[in-house]
Write a protein that holds these residues in place. Structure first.
Motif, short mmCIF file in Angstrom:
data_model
loop_
_atom_site.label_atom_id
_atom_site.label_comp_id
_atom_site.label_asym_id
_atom_site.label_seq_id
_atom_site.Cartn_x
_atom_site.Cartn_y
_atom_site.Cartn_z
N GLY A 118 32.74 -8.13 3.71
CA GLY A 118 31.43 -8.10 3.32
C GLY A 118 31.67 -6.60 2.90
O GLY A 118 30.27 -6.31 2.39
N ALA A 119 32.32 -5.85 4.13
CA ALA A 119 32.15 -3.96 3.57
C ALA A 119 32.80 -3.48 2.63
O ALA A 119 33.46 -2.52 2.95
N LYS A 120 33.91 -4.25 1.59
CA LYS A 120 34.61 -3.98 1.27
C LYS A 120 36.01 -3.58 1.82
O LYS A 120 36.30 -2.25 1.04
N SER A 121 36.40 -3.65 3.02
CA SER A 121 37.03 -3.65 3.20
C SER A 121 38.06 -4.82 4.04
O SER A 121 37.36 -5.64 4.06
N ILE A 122 39.41 -4.43 4.07
CA ILE A 122 40.30 -5.89 5.45
C ILE A 122 40.61 -4.68 6.30
O ILE A 122 40.76 -3.34 6.97
N CYS A 123 40.25 -5.63 8.09
CA CYS A 123 40.85 -4.89 9.01
C CYS A 123 42.11 -5.98 9.24
O CYS A 123 42.37 -6.98 9.43
N ILE A 124 43.19 -5.30 9.66
CA ILE A 124 44.60 -5.58 9.89
C ILE A 124 44.85 -5.80 11.79
O ILE A 124 44.73 -4.07 12.13
N CYS A 125 44.92 -6.72 12.39
CA CYS A 125 44.38 -7.02 13.99
C CYS A 125 45.70 -6.68 14.31
O CYS A 125 46.40 -7.96 13.92
N TYR A 126 45.75 -6.12 15.35
CA TYR A 126 47.17 -6.49 15.77
C TYR A 126 47.89 -6.09 18.05
O TYR A 126 46.23 -5.76 18.17
N TYR A 127 47.83 -6.77 18.73
CA TYR A 127 47.78 -6.29 19.91
C TYR A 127 48.08 -5.79 20.74
O TYR A 127 49.29 -5.27 20.16
#
Length: 370
Positions: A118-127
């Protein structure tokens, strides 16, 4: 055809996911917990309750290769759960969000996952193996409102999103050191966060974005009861929009490059197919329902208005009163989630499951022509 199996797990389910062997199902019963059930014979038994979140869990995805669960919640957090013995051990993911996390999906290679917020953003998560934790890179300042859905392209690089600003966008998520440049497409030459396309086909909220198995077609739904199909998004996109007579869709699933299932507020999966020329059309509702018997007092509303305006005219029951919609289907409330169910050795997807606000998880099977 009718549903293969109907399981009533809770009063309401926000999302669900299946284990790789489909012997266990994880779902959120519209609270901050994730319940995991396992099938023993013909009976489901609760095995685990994951209770690390503080607010409603709105996204779950279960990786097929690594057997890891990822969850996101309105509490702005995400956890990756690993099974160690008989316990599920959570690892906090650093999202850096100031609004709720709304959706999540593992990438095809399962070395990344995407979180819409809902923060108008996308998180691309990696290890990060060096630091032994999950980190995220954010794609900001692209969306004008909340991100409702994310969908990975088969090349593991491109990511499609839908938003309540009515737009569907495609981004590059290439991360040096995580993604290899051995991709057959040119997607690995793009920079992280670079916008490939922006589709303005919907004038209302957009939901349920999905790529076809080949990655050549992109589909998403609008809250104005429209579904949109886009061919060749990266180079020369061509779009086709289909208006629906019924209520809006919330989620989509490609069974093949020519068959799409849509689910939503009509509580009944809808089948869309493409002909040899690539023209899409609505085919049928998947659930065969029985029509509700009409009441002999079906004109009570008209009679009440007659009394209100001082007339005593009795309107017959079949006078301009629309019959009730068929009832008695597998789902009795809005379907919010659809998940593919792959069979080992099969390259064609013909089984999937749905969950909704009625607390049911329903398994469907559809014969797909080759």
């Amino acid at each position: 055809m009718a549903a293969v199996a109907v399981h009533q797990f809770a009063e309401c389910i926000t999302c669900h996911a299946w284990s790789p062997d489909q012997s266990m199902v994880a779902f959120c019963p519209n609270n901050s917990e994730v319940h995991i059930y396992k099938l023993f014979g013909e009976k489901w038994e609760k095995m685990h309750v994951l209770s690390k979140h503080d607010q409603i869990v709105c996204g779950i995805d279960w990786s097929l290769k690594s057997n890891k669960l990822v969850t996101v919640s309105h509490d702005r957090n995400s956890y990756v759960w690993s099974q160690e013995g008989t316990e599920w051990v959570p690892t906090l993911v650093i999202l850096r969000l100031n609004r709720a996390a709304l959706c999540v999906q593992w990438s095809p290679k399962e070395n990344k996952f995407a979180v819409g917020s809902g923060a108008k953003s996308i998180c691309i998560c990696y290890y990060e193996q060096e630091n032994n934790w999950w980190v995220s890179k954010l794609i900001r300042k692209r969306h004008e409102s909340s991100v409702t859905n994310v969908a990975w392209h088969p090349d593991n690089i491109l990511l499609a999103t839908t938003s309540t600003d009515g737009k569907c966008r495609v981004f590059s998520t290439y991360i040096k050191g995580v993604d290899s440049k051995e991709s057959e497409s040119s997607s690995s030459d793009l920079k992280f966060g670079e916008q490939i396309a922006q589709l303005d086909l919907s004038v209302t909220w957009a939901f349920g974005v999905r790529w076809s198995p080949s990655g050549s077609i992109l589909a998403y739904a609008g809250h104005n009861s429209m579904i949109h199909f886009i061919d060749d998004v990266k180079s020369n996109p061509s779009a086709q929009s289909i208006p629906l007579r019924d209520l809006p869709l919330r989620d989509l699933l490609f069974l093949s490059d020519r068959v799409v299932v849509g689910v939503g507020f009509d509580c009944n999966p809808m089948i869309f197919t493409a002909d040899d020329t690539g023209l899409w059309s609505f085919t049928k509702f998947l659930d065969q329902r029985k029509a509700a018997p009409s009441s002999s007092r079906g004109s009570q509303l008209s009679e009440a208005f007659g009394k209100l305006y001082g007339t005593s005219k009795q309107v017959p029951s079949n006078d301009t009163v629309e019959p009730s919609k068929p009832r008695g289907g597998a789902h009795e409330n809005c379907i919010t989630c659809i998940v593919p169910l792959w069979k080992r050795g099969n390259t064609t997807l013909c089984r999937f499951s749905t969950s909704g606000l009625d607390g049911k998880v329903v398994i469907w099977e559809l014969d797909i022509p080759k």
